[in-house]
Design a protein around this motif. Structure first.
Motif, short mmCIF file in Angstrom:
data_model
loop_
_atom_site.label_atom_id
_atom_site.label_comp_id
_atom_site.label_asym_id
_atom_site.label_seq_id
_atom_site.Cartn_x
_atom_site.Cartn_y
_atom_site.Cartn_z
N ILE A 141 2.36 -3.25 11.99
CA ILE A 141 1.79 -3.91 10.82
C ILE A 141 0.75 -3.01 10.15
CG2 ILE A 141 0.31 -5.83 10.08
CD1 ILE A 141 1.74 -7.56 12.19
N GLY A 142 -0.09 -2.36 10.95
CA GLY A 142 -1.10 -1.46 10.40
C GLY A 142 -0.48 -0.28 9.68
N ALA A 143 0.59 0.30 10.24
CA ALA A 143 1.25 1.44 9.60
C ALA A 143 1.89 1.02 8.28
CB ALA A 143 2.29 2.03 10.54
N VAL A 144 2.54 -0.13 8.27
CA VAL A 144 3.16 -0.62 7.03
C VAL A 144 2.11 -0.88 5.97
CG1 VAL A 144 4.44 -2.55 6.03
CG2 VAL A 144 5.23 -1.52 8.15
N LEU A 145 1.02 -1.53 6.35
CA LEU A 145 -0.04 -1.81 5.38
C LEU A 145 -0.73 -0.54 4.91
CD1 LEU A 145 -1.65 -5.07 6.82
CD2 LEU A 145 -0.17 -4.82 4.83
N ALA A 146 -0.87 0.44 5.80
CA ALA A 146 -1.49 1.71 5.41
C ALA A 146 -0.63 2.44 4.39
CB ALA A 146 -1.72 2.58 6.63
N LEU A 147 0.66 2.22 4.41
CA LEU A 147 1.54 2.85 3.43
C LEU A 147 1.65 2.03 2.15
CD1 LEU A 147 4.42 4.06 5.78
CD2 LEU A 147 2.68 5.45 4.67
N LEU A 148 1.70 0.72 2.27
CA LEU A 148 1.94 -0.12 1.10
C LEU A 148 0.70 -0.38 0.24
CD1 LEU A 148 4.43 -2.84 2.36
CD2 LEU A 148 4.88 -0.86 0.93
N MET A 149 -0.45 -0.57 0.86
CA MET A 149 -1.64 -0.94 0.09
C MET A 149 -2.06 0.12 -0.93
SD MET A 149 -2.13 -4.00 0.80
CE MET A 149 -3.68 -4.33 0.02
N PRO A 150 -2.09 1.40 -0.58
CA PRO A 150 -2.41 2.40 -1.62
C PRO A 150 -1.39 2.40 -2.76
CG PRO A 150 -2.66 3.37 0.53
CD PRO A 150 -2.02 2.04 0.73
N LEU A 151 -0.12 2.16 -2.43
CA LEU A 151 0.88 2.11 -3.49
C LEU A 151 0.65 0.93 -4.42
CD1 LEU A 151 4.11 3.05 -1.50
CD2 LEU A 151 2.86 4.45 -3.14
N ILE A 152 0.31 -0.21 -3.85
CA ILE A 152 0.05 -1.39 -4.66
C ILE A 152 -1.20 -1.18 -5.52
CG2 ILE A 152 -0.64 -3.82 -4.54
CD1 ILE A 152 1.16 -4.03 -2.03
N LYS A 153 -2.22 -0.58 -4.93
CA LYS A 153 -3.47 -0.33 -5.67
C LYS A 153 -3.27 0.69 -6.78
CE LYS A 153 -8.32 0.66 -4.90
NZ LYS A 153 -8.89 -0.43 -5.63
N SER A 154 -2.40 1.67 -6.58
CA SER A 154 -2.22 2.73 -7.56
C SER A 154 -1.29 2.34 -8.70
CB SER A 154 -1.69 3.98 -6.88
OG SER A 154 -0.39 3.75 -6.41
N ILE A 155 -0.72 1.16 -8.68
CA ILE A 155 0.12 0.73 -9.79
C ILE A 155 -0.70 0.67 -11.08
CG2 ILE A 155 1.39 -1.25 -10.71
CD1 ILE A 155 2.48 -1.72 -7.91
N GLY A 156 -1.95 0.28 -10.98
CA GLY A 156 -2.83 0.24 -12.15
C GLY A 156 -3.23 1.61 -12.65
N ASN A 157 -3.23 2.61 -11.77
CA ASN A 157 -3.61 3.97 -12.15
C ASN A 157 -2.61 4.96 -11.55
OD1 ASN A 157 -4.93 6.26 -12.93
ND2 ASN A 157 -6.67 6.02 -11.56
N PRO A 158 -1.49 5.20 -12.23
CA PRO A 158 -0.45 6.06 -11.67
C PRO A 158 -0.87 7.51 -11.46
CG PRO A 158 0.38 4.81 -13.56
CD PRO A 158 -1.09 4.60 -13.49
N LYS A 159 -1.91 7.97 -12.19
CA LYS A 159 -2.36 9.35 -12.00
C LYS A 159 -2.95 9.57 -10.61
CE LYS A 159 -3.09 11.03 -16.63
NZ LYS A 159 -4.01 11.70 -17.53
N SER A 160 -3.43 8.50 -9.98
CA SER A 160 -4.00 8.65 -8.65
C SER A 160 -2.92 8.99 -7.62
CB SER A 160 -4.73 7.38 -8.24
OG SER A 160 -3.82 6.31 -8.08
N LEU A 161 -1.68 8.68 -7.92
CA LEU A 161 -0.58 9.04 -7.01
C LEU A 161 -0.35 10.54 -6.97
CD1 LEU A 161 2.16 6.34 -7.63
CD2 LEU A 161 0.88 6.75 -5.55
N LEU A 162 -0.74 11.24 -8.02
CA LEU A 162 -0.51 12.68 -8.07
C LEU A 162 -1.25 13.40 -6.95
CD1 LEU A 162 0.80 14.99 -9.61
CD2 LEU A 162 -1.28 15.14 -10.98
N LYS A 163 -2.49 13.01 -6.68
CA LYS A 163 -3.25 13.63 -5.59
C LYS A 163 -2.58 13.36 -4.25
CE LYS A 163 -7.76 13.44 -7.80
NZ LYS A 163 -9.12 12.89 -7.75
N THR A 164 -2.07 12.16 -4.07
CA THR A 164 -1.40 11.81 -2.83
C THR A 164 -0.14 12.64 -2.65
OG1 THR A 164 -2.25 9.57 -3.02
CG2 THR A 164 -0.40 9.91 -1.52
N VAL A 165 0.63 12.77 -3.70
CA VAL A 165 1.88 13.54 -3.64
C VAL A 165 1.57 15.01 -3.35
CG1 VAL A 165 3.84 14.36 -5.01
CG2 VAL A 165 3.19 11.96 -5.09
#
Length: 109
Positions: free
Chosen positions: A17-41
């Motif tokens: 559950i922790g691993a799934v949430l650690a992957l999904l929550m940043p994706l959900i949060k970054s929907i409002g700011n797609p440029k923040s995904l660039l640093k992650t990528v």
């Protein structure tokens, strides 16, 4: 099934559950700011490149003791473990250098 098994399975479930949430929550949060995904990528690509370099220089030699039962280590498995270890060592050294640099930078300012 005794309590030890129940606690182990509960621990496994919480880790999943922790691993799934650690992957999904940043994706959900970054929907409002797609440029923040660039640093992650960029970070994921950099770690992937570091692992590829570490895997390339890792040795695939397996001692006869570990190639037989009960270990059954294959050369491919030994190379993968070696690549992961070299990657972890590099990231550890990078973290230490970053900490020292940050502290020296704070000391100068």
């Amino acid at each position: 099934m005794d309590t030890t098994d129940i606690f182990l399975y509960t621990g496994y479930l919480l880790i999943i559950i922790g691993a799934v949430l650690a992957l999904l929550m940043p994706l959900i949060k970054s929907i409002g700011n797609p440029k923040s995904l660039l640093k992650t990528v960029v970070g994921v690509i950099a770690i992937g490149a570091l692992f590829f370099i570490a895997y390339s220089i890792a040795d695939s030699e397996v001692a006869a003791k570990y190639a037989a039962d009960p270990f059954n280590i294959t050369p491919a498995g030994a190379k993968m473990v070696g690549g992961v270890l070299i990657t972890v060592y590099c990231l550890f050294i990078l973290a230490i250098v970053g900490i020292v640099f940050t502290e020296l930078n704070k000391l100068i300012k």
